[in-house]
Scaffold this motif. Sequence first.
Motif, mmCIF file in Angstrom:
data_model
loop_
_atom_site.group_PDB
_atom_site.id
_atom_site.type_symbol
_atom_site.label_atom_id
_atom_site.label_comp_id
_atom_site.label_asym_id
_atom_site.label_seq_id
_atom_site.Cartn_x
_atom_site.Cartn_y
_atom_site.Cartn_z
ATOM 1 N N SER A 91 0.859 -1.186 0.000
ATOM 2 C CA SER A 91 0.000 0.000 0.000
ATOM 3 C C SER A 91 0.892 1.232 0.000
ATOM 4 N N ARG A 93 1.161 5.510 -0.442
ATOM 5 C CA ARG A 93 0.469 6.799 -0.409
ATOM 6 C C ARG A 93 1.298 7.803 -1.215
ATOM 7 N N GLY A 95 1.810 11.560 -3.100
ATOM 8 C CA GLY A 95 1.439 12.967 -3.161
ATOM 9 C C GLY A 95 1.936 13.558 -4.466
ATOM 10 N N GLU A 120 -1.724 -1.395 -3.897
ATOM 11 C CA GLU A 120 -2.810 -0.490 -3.531
ATOM 12 C C GLU A 120 -2.247 0.924 -3.457
ATOM 13 N N LEU A 121 -2.796 1.826 -4.284
ATOM 14 C CA LEU A 121 -2.281 3.188 -4.361
ATOM 15 C C LEU A 121 -3.352 4.197 -3.962
ATOM 16 N N SER A 122 -2.915 5.269 -3.327
ATOM 17 C CA SER A 122 -3.795 6.414 -3.081
ATOM 18 C C SER A 122 -3.033 7.661 -3.490
ATOM 19 N N ASP A 124 -2.805 11.893 -3.256
ATOM 20 C CA ASP A 124 -3.178 13.156 -2.618
ATOM 21 C C ASP A 124 -2.671 14.278 -3.513
ATOM 22 N N ARG A 134 3.102 16.981 4.788
ATOM 23 C CA ARG A 134 2.537 15.649 5.029
ATOM 24 C C ARG A 134 3.629 14.579 4.948
ATOM 25 N N GLU A 139 2.903 10.930 6.547
ATOM 26 C CA GLU A 139 1.577 10.633 6.021
ATOM 27 C C GLU A 139 1.607 10.251 4.545
ATOM 28 N N LEU A 140 2.741 10.433 3.887
ATOM 29 C CA LEU A 140 2.900 10.073 2.477
ATOM 30 C C LEU A 140 4.202 9.289 2.322
ATOM 31 N N ASP A 141 4.227 8.414 1.315
ATOM 32 C CA ASP A 141 5.421 7.602 1.061
ATOM 33 C C ASP A 141 6.310 8.192 -0.021
#
Length: 300
Positions: A91, A93, A95, A120-122, A124, A134, A139-141
């Motif tokens: 997973s 994250r 930005g 799994e990607l999100s 921002d 962040r 909060e972000l990778d």
Amino acid sequence: MDLKTLKTFQAIIRSGSFNRAAEELNYAQSTVTMQIQKLESDLGVQLLERGKGVALTEAGRLFHEQSQRIVQDMERLQRSITDLKSGEAGSIRIGASDPTASYRLPDILQKFMTLFPKMELSVDISGSGALCGRMLRGELDIVICSAPELGKELHFEPLFTEAFVLLLPEDHPLVSVPAVTADHLRGHRLLITAPTCPYRKKLESVLTEAAGPPLDTMEIGSMSALKFYVASRLGIAFVPEVILNPVPAGTVTRRLEGSAVDMTCGIICRIADYPLKPPVRRLYDFIRQELAAQPGFSLE
């Protein structure tokens, strides 16, 4: 009780004998017998009735039903851990600032997800300053934007230069000027982004080098929206060239002579996160390669 014992029990039921289960698992038959004896001892119940074959007791039927799901879940977990260690799953994250987030990243991530469907990607989407904040908070990778401020505990790898052009209504007076410089912009309304935008800060530093009356400006909160405001004849603006495909009807582009207003962009990660986790490293390298392969791009 361990996973090997559960698999042995399942093999006995599946094959119908201790001997065939031992052959299937490449164990000595004595090993299979000891595993089941210890299992029954640990549970305090008899699971199998021995005879010419094997038969489940009532407790054995319950254990067989429940242990099948346990074995399946454990095998699935083992596969997931293996995929995570190899960078095949995870997973992440992400930005990203515009225009990269809207005009480049979608196609890159589509290719990545096709190659690595277990990822799994999100995403921002925000300004560079907010994204770096962040990132520092964990909060972000990974972040794709302009360079962070000096002194931050962030590693920045420059990847490409975001080219900007001056967008004007096609009948604007500056269209006929042979070479537009910063001096020519005074006396014309200039559409600019928010004060926290790194590009605005760079543009302001370039424009302050030109002497003359104060600039007539109008603030527009979205860089991607600038082209529509120019098309509506509200002013002129420096916009990323990547968003002008096609150039809006009724507008033309010009280069600014002299001081460059282009921005260096790249990938940011926390220094504390090195070495990167395998899934993040895989995405990092993939984005780097894809951006480098795009027309007009080159690694710094």
